[in-house]
Design a protein around this motif. Structure first.
Motif, PDB file in Angstrom:
ATOM      1  N   ASP A  36       0.802  -1.229   0.000  1.00  0.00           N
ATOM      2  CA  ASP A  36       0.000   0.000   0.000  1.00  0.00           C
ATOM      3  C   ASP A  36       0.830   1.272   0.000  1.00  0.00           C
ATOM      4  O   ASP A  36       0.477   2.260   0.647  1.00  0.00           O
ATOM      5  CB  ASP A  36      -0.972  -0.013   1.192  1.00  0.00           C
ATOM      6  N   VAL A  37       1.936   1.252  -0.751  1.00  0.00           N
ATOM      7  CA  VAL A  37       2.717   2.469  -0.954  1.00  0.00           C
ATOM      8  C   VAL A  37       2.036   3.213  -2.108  1.00  0.00           C
ATOM      9  O   VAL A  37       2.335   3.002  -3.285  1.00  0.00           O
ATOM     10  CB  VAL A  37       4.181   2.150  -1.281  1.00  0.00           C
ATOM     11  N   LYS A  38       1.131   4.089  -1.762  1.00  0.00           N
ATOM     12  CA  LYS A  38       0.256   4.715  -2.748  1.00  0.00           C
ATOM     13  C   LYS A  38       1.050   5.518  -3.780  1.00  0.00           C
ATOM     14  O   LYS A  38       2.017   6.204  -3.449  1.00  0.00           O
ATOM     15  CB  LYS A  38      -0.741   5.646  -2.050  1.00  0.00           C
ATOM     16  N   ILE A  39       0.608   5.410  -5.026  1.00  0.00           N
ATOM     17  CA  ILE A  39       1.212   6.207  -6.095  1.00  0.00           C
ATOM     18  C   ILE A  39       0.706   7.638  -5.957  1.00  0.00           C
ATOM     19  O   ILE A  39      -0.504   7.879  -5.932  1.00  0.00           O
ATOM     20  CB  ILE A  39       0.853   5.637  -7.474  1.00  0.00           C
ATOM     21  N   ARG A  40       1.625   8.575  -5.886  1.00  0.00           N
ATOM     22  CA  ARG A  40       1.247   9.973  -5.704  1.00  0.00           C
ATOM     23  C   ARG A  40       1.137  10.686  -7.058  1.00  0.00           C
ATOM     24  O   ARG A  40       2.004  10.546  -7.912  1.00  0.00           O
ATOM     25  CB  ARG A  40       2.271  10.680  -4.830  1.00  0.00           C
ATOM     26  N   GLN A  41       0.091  11.465  -7.182  1.00  0.00           N
ATOM     27  CA  GLN A  41      -0.129  12.173  -8.439  1.00  0.00           C
ATOM     28  C   GLN A  41       0.880  13.301  -8.595  1.00  0.00           C
ATOM     29  O   GLN A  41       1.235  13.990  -7.635  1.00  0.00           O
ATOM     30  CB  GLN A  41      -1.558  12.725  -8.487  1.00  0.00           C
ATOM     31  N   VAL A  42       1.348  13.494  -9.824  1.00  0.00           N
ATOM     32  CA  VAL A  42       2.328  14.541 -10.127  1.00  0.00           C
ATOM     33  C   VAL A  42       1.777  15.405 -11.257  1.00  0.00           C
ATOM     34  O   VAL A  42       0.827  15.031 -11.950  1.00  0.00           O
ATOM     35  CB  VAL A  42       3.685  13.934 -10.542  1.00  0.00           C
TER      36      VAL A  42
ATOM     37  N   ASP B   7      -0.585   3.508   6.184  1.00  0.00           N
ATOM     38  CA  ASP B   7      -0.823   2.070   6.036  1.00  0.00           C
ATOM     39  C   ASP B   7       0.474   1.344   5.690  1.00  0.00           C
ATOM     40  O   ASP B   7       0.808   0.306   6.276  1.00  0.00           O
ATOM     41  CB  ASP B   7      -1.873   1.802   4.962  1.00  0.00           C
ATOM     42  N   ALA B   8       1.193   1.893   4.720  1.00  0.00           N
ATOM     43  CA  ALA B   8       2.444   1.256   4.305  1.00  0.00           C
ATOM     44  C   ALA B   8       3.440   1.216   5.457  1.00  0.00           C
ATOM     45  O   ALA B   8       4.131   0.208   5.661  1.00  0.00           O
ATOM     46  CB  ALA B   8       3.035   2.013   3.116  1.00  0.00           C
ATOM     47  N   PHE B   9       3.522   2.307   6.209  1.00  0.00           N
ATOM     48  CA  PHE B   9       4.477   2.345   7.315  1.00  0.00           C
ATOM     49  C   PHE B   9       4.103   1.319   8.381  1.00  0.00           C
ATOM     50  O   PHE B   9       4.982   0.653   8.945  1.00  0.00           O
ATOM     51  CB  PHE B   9       4.509   3.752   7.925  1.00  0.00           C
ATOM     52  N   TYR B  10       2.825   1.169   8.643  1.00  0.00           N
ATOM     53  CA  TYR B  10       2.414   0.170   9.626  1.00  0.00           C
ATOM     54  C   TYR B  10       2.815  -1.228   9.165  1.00  0.00           C
ATOM     55  O   TYR B  10       3.351  -2.026   9.947  1.00  0.00           O
ATOM     56  CB  TYR B  10       0.910   0.222   9.865  1.00  0.00           C
TER      57      TYR B  10
ATOM     58  N   LYS C 148      -4.909  -7.731  15.185  1.00  0.00           N
ATOM     59  CA  LYS C 148      -6.286  -7.315  14.875  1.00  0.00           C
ATOM     60  C   LYS C 148      -6.278  -6.086  13.968  1.00  0.00           C
ATOM     61  O   LYS C 148      -7.038  -6.007  12.991  1.00  0.00           O
ATOM     62  CB  LYS C 148      -7.027  -7.008  16.174  1.00  0.00           C
ATOM     63  N   ALA C 149      -5.380  -5.136  14.277  1.00  0.00           N
ATOM     64  CA  ALA C 149      -5.290  -3.934  13.446  1.00  0.00           C
ATOM     65  C   ALA C 149      -4.849  -4.287  12.028  1.00  0.00           C
ATOM     66  O   ALA C 149      -5.396  -3.780  11.044  1.00  0.00           O
ATOM     67  CB  ALA C 149      -4.314  -2.942  14.075  1.00  0.00           C
ATOM     68  N   PHE C 150      -3.856  -5.169  11.913  1.00  0.00           N
ATOM     69  CA  PHE C 150      -3.370  -5.557  10.595  1.00  0.00           C
ATOM     70  C   PHE C 150      -4.491  -6.213   9.793  1.00  0.00           C
ATOM     71  O   PHE C 150      -4.672  -5.922   8.608  1.00  0.00           O
ATOM     72  CB  PHE C 150      -2.198  -6.540  10.746  1.00  0.00           C
ATOM     73  N   ASN C 151      -5.245  -7.077  10.422  1.00  0.00           N
ATOM     74  CA  ASN C 151      -6.259  -7.846   9.725  1.00  0.00           C
ATOM     75  C   ASN C 151      -7.578  -7.108   9.522  1.00  0.00           C
ATOM     76  O   ASN C 151      -8.345  -7.462   8.620  1.00  0.00           O
ATOM     77  CB  ASN C 151      -6.535  -9.144  10.486  1.00  0.00           C
ATOM     78  N   GLU C 152      -7.839  -6.099  10.330  1.00  0.00           N
ATOM     79  CA  GLU C 152      -9.160  -5.477  10.258  1.00  0.00           C
ATOM     80  C   GLU C 152      -9.151  -4.002   9.897  1.00  0.00           C
ATOM     81  O   GLU C 152     -10.119  -3.501   9.331  1.00  0.00           O
ATOM     82  CB  GLU C 152      -9.885  -5.655  11.602  1.00  0.00           C
ATOM     83  N   THR C 153      -8.062  -3.298  10.218  1.00  0.00           N
ATOM     84  CA  THR C 153      -8.067  -1.843  10.075  1.00  0.00           C
ATOM     85  C   THR C 153      -7.191  -1.353   8.941  1.00  0.00           C
ATOM     86  O   THR C 153      -7.596  -0.480   8.161  1.00  0.00           O
ATOM     87  CB  THR C 153      -7.605  -1.185  11.393  1.00  0.00           C
ATOM     88  N   VAL C 154      -5.978  -1.878   8.844  1.00  0.00           N
ATOM     89  CA  VAL C 154      -5.021  -1.392   7.856  1.00  0.00           C
ATOM     90  C   VAL C 154      -5.585  -1.517   6.449  1.00  0.00           C
ATOM     91  O   VAL C 154      -6.168  -2.544   6.090  1.00  0.00           O
ATOM     92  CB  VAL C 154      -3.698  -2.173   7.980  1.00  0.00           C
ATOM     93  N   ALA C 155      -5.430  -0.453   5.673  1.00  0.00           N
ATOM     94  CA  ALA C 155      -5.901  -0.413   4.277  1.00  0.00           C
ATOM     95  C   ALA C 155      -7.367  -0.794   4.170  1.00  0.00           C
ATOM     96  O   ALA C 155      -7.779  -1.439   3.194  1.00  0.00           O
ATOM     97  CB  ALA C 155      -5.027  -1.303   3.400  1.00  0.00           C
ATOM     98  N   GLY C 156      -8.141  -0.413   5.155  1.00  0.00           N
ATOM     99  CA  GLY C 156      -9.573  -0.655   5.117  1.00  0.00           C
ATOM    100  C   GLY C 156      -9.967  -2.116   5.145  1.00  0.00           C
ATOM    101  O   GLY C 156     -11.016  -2.484   4.611  1.00  0.00           O
ATOM    102  N   GLY C 157      -9.141  -2.954   5.779  1.00  0.00           N
ATOM    103  CA  GLY C 157      -9.452  -4.378   5.863  1.00  0.00           C
ATOM    104  C   GLY C 157      -8.990  -5.186   4.667  1.00  0.00           C
ATOM    105  O   GLY C 157      -9.344  -6.370   4.539  1.00  0.00           O
TER     106      GLY C 157
END
Length: 994
Positions: A155-161, A570-573, A626-635
């Motif tokens: 989830d290292v999001k591509i940033r718009q340029v 998300d990526a950092f987590y 629990k956070a990894f499985n349920e919260t990060v990147a919207g589940g």
């Protein structure tokens, strides 16, 4: 905020390309129109998928949807790619005067240049020697424009340029260092299968084409070309799911199979014993051969690498061969029949069919018993499952046409202890082993067991980056730079160095003891969690120092998480915070278990609080999962992070000790070194019973370990109450002005603190010369607890040419701080327990210990030290990394000499699965000793002679009877500011500057 991206330096920084001319900057996006993507897929169907992936990346970068076409009609910039030999691309190259002949016959290479189209428009042209070479050109372009290989998997999001420009210079890529490079999905029932079946592809409810497509996309981005599919899926095998094999071919990848899965089969799901009989070549030869033949008929049209030989179902030994000799003879027959069958079915000379044989576990003894492997079959050398390669090819084996490779683990399920949850193989160790493999010509195949991919992302990329361009990583320092670039690429240059430092320190701590080994348990047989071996009584409290180091990493990680922009959290987590937090919590849990038990025996009122800490740490572990499985990147990753692999005791909620306290009252003190002093019960002298108690429990007149002006440092004293309801005032007053205490007074109580650690140090500017004594007079609850303080005479005053001294009956010398290092040794900074190791030349010839002339020329290093203890015997502990002999022609030996005494041979060779090996792989330390040394007080020198290649020396510890033992390296007793000796007259010695 949109940003401009000028992508002209990134690839050069990663040593991927060599520019040969410069055509200026080529703008691919000016804020208005995304470039048109044109691909020529003649004889290269996967290029269509490459076009789709590039279009996805450009759409995310620009906010505009690129046109994907088969021709360059239209307006705006163009990116064109295809095979250099295809008519369309060849014509364009010729029209622009671009020479592609240097790509002819090359493996997975490409060229890139700015060209002019017939209508006058500029275009970026990528022309490949083959299909995968072309794809690597597309992937490199995407990465150059700022897209992380982990944009989807982490989830290292591509940033718009608002602008994209690239270098238009003509350039050619390097031929990959290793021909076949890839990953093995393994033990996937722990994380990958639950995630794939429940979250990513719930309709299929298995690991199918949808999941494998994401795996293959990641492989493309990391320029890997070979995969071993999962073999332990709960439902069906790779072969049994329609579309899996076809998806692999649509990505142009090489399909192979693990060391236990022969001829493209997955036995654990495909061989049915009830209907097919035993998987036994002796009893059921025809059925077994038909089973393999059917696989070749079905998938032989694909690009495959065939595993040959035979092992049992589910990674077990071959049935019907009870000795290595029997197995060798049987395997030779199996080779012959498999190869005849491959030639018949593929209609190809069998020596042109890629084949591999892996002497894994029990297969290596069969190989050593004289097994003849066909010359064109690749020998795939495995590590010992813990990061140390079992063997590399000797000179005769290196002459084989099939070459060799390596199968390496960053995840493992098995004996003696599994590590499936966190990926903590040290990058420096991976470099040391894989660079050595490359130097020994293991360049045909590199496969890394990545488990479930997450959370082994960085190590996976490091392994594959080294496989693609090994020359870019000549030393450990280059690996540190790689980690910093990786962190910067994913999180920005501003935070890259800090993130890399956090992760490197985490790898350092895990090298001393992997977080998943902190329970001191085993997998087979399953054993319960027990206390650790970190010394709480000595060396400044080894337990507390380790806990504090992890606490600091977790705190820094949390602070960074707060400061990062939302699109990187998300990526950092996933990549940093989760592994750091989990490793920290596991260490807190186990280290506080030690304290809870020891402090209960000491009757500390605080003991119960440490028991509660254990439960709190376990709660953080469960919350992290629990956070990894349920919260990060919207589940998105629900199910990927299994928190209790195979229900092993270490991963389960522990039973925390509970201390209710007794009826005792008052204060007590524990002084570093092991003296426990209780004003209510301490008596002059000790009974025999008391003398036999562990140091943490002994009652004795307290006295801190002596201070040495050459070493400096601090010592600690713990004050505590034994009754939770008690309140006690305390003071600490030195009777000498040169004794310093961290605090002068305080209160112990349930409302404040139940214990207090005081740090004692010396003001050396005002301390008297020579040996002297003083006292820290402690009053606690109205009772006296005097703590004597001793400063000892400096031994170096009598022998100023030593670099190490004895302190607390111990001399601790780190290998890289040798006074003299001869040719044939090199310092590998960043590897080992002490920050660096001395390693003997990996290409040196083994030396016969009985050949005195050869021994005299052996690489040697020496350390000068002094001692003060009289009469008592000493033991020299030589601590090395548990690296295995480089080839079958080597061992792992050194010769040790103290002063002018005779040389003593130490052999560190430990066969896999032996008791010595078992202990070593869990501690990353191999220890051999020279015992019963009788040393007179004064100066001495210890010299180590290397007798075999690749020996990695970490440290030396000379311990007299009664000296404390650290689990990790004891603090070095190196003289502060000592001037190292001048170089010896011998020309093969050189001075080491630190």
């Amino acid at each position: 905020m949109p940003r401009q991206i000028l992508a002209v330096l990134t690839l050069a920084a990663f040593s991927l390309l060599a520019s040969v001319s410069h055509a200026g900057e080529l703008t691919l996006f000016d804020g208005q129109v995304a470039p048109t993507i044109v691909y020529d897929d003649a004889k290269a169907p996967p290029l269509g998928k490459a076009a789709e992936l590039l279009a996805h990346d450009l759409a995310a970068l620009t906010g505009k949807t690129p046109v994907v076409a088969r021709n360059a009609a239209g307006q705006g910039p163009v990116v064109i790619f295809g095979l250099a030999r295809s008519p369309t691309i060849a014509a364009l190259l010729k029209a622009n005067g671009v020479d592609a002949t240097r790509l002819a016959g090359q493996w997975e290479t490409y060229g890139r240049a700015q060209v002019t189209l017939p209508d006058g428009r500029p275009a970026l042209l990528i022309f490949g020697a083959d299909t995968r070479g072309t794809i690597w050109g597309v992937m490199d372009l995407s990465r150059e424009m700022g897209v992380s290989p982990w944009e989807w998997w982490a989830d290292v999001k591509i940033r718009q340029v608002d602008r994209v420009a690239v270098d238009g210079a003509l350039r050619y890529s390097k031929t990959p260092s290793v021909k076949y490079r890839g990953v093995f999905l393994n033990d996937e029932e722990f994380g990958l299968y639950p995630w794939a079946s429940q979250t990513n592809d719930p309709k299929l409810h298995d690991i199918g084409p949808k999941t494998y497509a994401r795996v293959y996309e990641l492989m493309w981005r990391l320029k890997a070309n070979t995969f071993w599919p999962g073999m332990r899926g709960i439902e069906k095998s790779f072969n049994q799911i329609p579309g899996n094999a076809e998806m692999a071919q649509s990505y142009g990848l090489v399909r192979a199979s693990s060391h236990a899965e022969m001829i493209s089969r997955t036995n654990i799901r495909e061989w049915d014993v009830e209907t097919m009989g035993p998987y036994n070549i002796f009893e059921n030869r025809k059925r077994v051969m038909d089973y393999w033949r059917q696989a070749v008929r079905r998938w032989g049209k694909d690009e495959n690498m065939y595993t040959v030989g035979m092992r049992g179902i589910e990674d077990r030994p071959m049935q019907g061969a009870n000795t290595p000799q029997d197995q060798a003879r049987a395997l030779e027959q199996v080779f012959a029949e498999q190869r005849r069958m491959l030639g018949e079915e593929l209609k190809t000379p069998v020596d042109q069919v890629p084949q591999v044989f892996t002497p894994y576990k029990e297969v290596l003894p069969a190989y050593d018993s004289g097994l003849k492997v066909p010359d064109d079959v690749t020998l795939n050398w495995p590590d010992d499952n813990y990061g140390y390669i079992r063997r590399l090819s000797n000179a005769k084996e290196r002459a084989r046409s099939g070459g060799s490779g390596v199968y390496y683990h960053i995840s493992y399920w098995g004996y003696p202890m599994s590590y499936l949850w966190l990926a903590n193989t040290h990058p420096a160790l991976m470099w040391e082993e894989m660079n050595k493999a490359y130097q020994y010509d293991a360049r045909r195949l590199w496969i890394v067991n990545v488990g479930d991919i997450k959370p082994g992302e960085y190590l996976t990329q490091l392994f594959l980056d080294m496989a693609f361009d090994n020359d870019a990583y000549p030393n450990v320092a280059s690996i540190k730079r790689h980690l910093e670039r990786w962190a910067s690429e994913n999180f920005g240059a501003a935070d890259g160095a800090r993130i890399a430092d956090i992760l490197w320190r985490q790898y350092d701590l895990a090298f001393t003891r992997n977080p998943e080994f902190m329970g001191w348990t085993t997998t087979k047989p399953v054993t319960p969690v027990r206390q650790t071996e970190f010394n709480m009584a000595s060396f400044g409290d080894e337990n507390a120092r380790r806990r504090a180091a992890y606490d600091d990493l977790a705190a820094q990680s949390a602070a960074l998480m707060q400061s990062l922009p939302a699109d990187r959290k998300d990526a950092f987590y996933e990549l940093v915070k989760f592994p750091v937090d989990m490793a920290t919590a596991v260490n807190q849990r186990q280290l506080d278990l030690d304290r809870s038990i020891a402090y209960a025996y000491q009757h500390r009122a605080s003991a119960d609080a440490y028991g509660q800490n254990i439960l709190d740490a376990q709660a953080r572990i469960e919350a992290g999962g629990k956070a990894f499985n349920e919260t990060v990147a919207g589940g998105k990753w629900a199910g990927i992070m299994g928190m209790s692999p195979h229900s092993l005791p270490f991963y389960k909620a522990p039973s925390a000790p509970s201390w209710t306290g007794g009826e005792e009252a008052g204060c007590a003190a524990f002084a570093e070194g092991g003296s426990f002093y209780d004003v209510q019960t301490a008596i002059p002298g000790e009974s025999e019973f008391m003398r036999k108690l562990p140091h943490l429990l002994r009652y004795a007149a307290p006295e801190l370990p002596a201070f040495h002006p050459e070493l400096g440092g601090t010592r600690y004293v713990d004050l505590f109450v034994k009754d939770k309801t008690a309140t006690a005032q305390w003071t600490a007053t030195p009777d000498q002005p040169w004794i310093k205490v961290s605090e002068a007074a305080g209160t112990l109580s349930a409302s404040s603190v139940l214990e207090r650690r005081l740090m004692v140090s010396i003001d050396w500017a005002s301390a008297p010369r020579g040996a002297t004594r003083g006292t820290v007079n402690i009053q606690c609850g109205g009772a006296p607890l005097p703590i004597p303080v001793t400063v000892v005479l400096a031994p170096t005053q009598a022998t100023p040419d030593v670099s190490f001294i004895e302190a607390d009956r111990l001399v601790s010398m780190y290998a890289a701080h040798a006074d003299q290092v001869g040719q044939g040794w090199s310092v590998l900074e960043g590897l080992g327990h002490t920050g660096a190791v001395l390693r003997s030349d990996i290409k040196m010839r083994s030396i016969d210990a009985k050949d005195m002339a050869a021994l005299a020329s052996a690489p040697k290093a020496s350390w000068r030290f002094s001692t003060v203890t009289t009469d008592d015997p000493a033991t020299l502990r030589v601590v090395a990394l548990p690296i295995l002999p480089v080839t079958s022609e080597n061992r792992m030996r050194v010769a040790v000499q103290i002063d002018d005494e005779p040389l003593q041979l130490l052999d560190f060779t430990a066969p896999e699965f032996s008791a010595r090996w078992l202990e070593r792989v869990q501690s990353n330390a191999a220890v051999e000793t020279v015992q019963n040394l009788r040393l007179k007080p004064g100066p001495h020198v210890v010299t180590i002679h290397a007798l075999d290649p690749g020996f990695a020396l970490d440290r030396l510890e000379l311990a007299f009877v009664g000296a404390a033992r650290a689990y990790g390296p004891a603090p070095e007793t190196r003289v502060r500011g000592a001037q190292l000796l001048a170089a010896a007259a011998s020309t093969d010695f050189k001075k080491v500057v630190h």
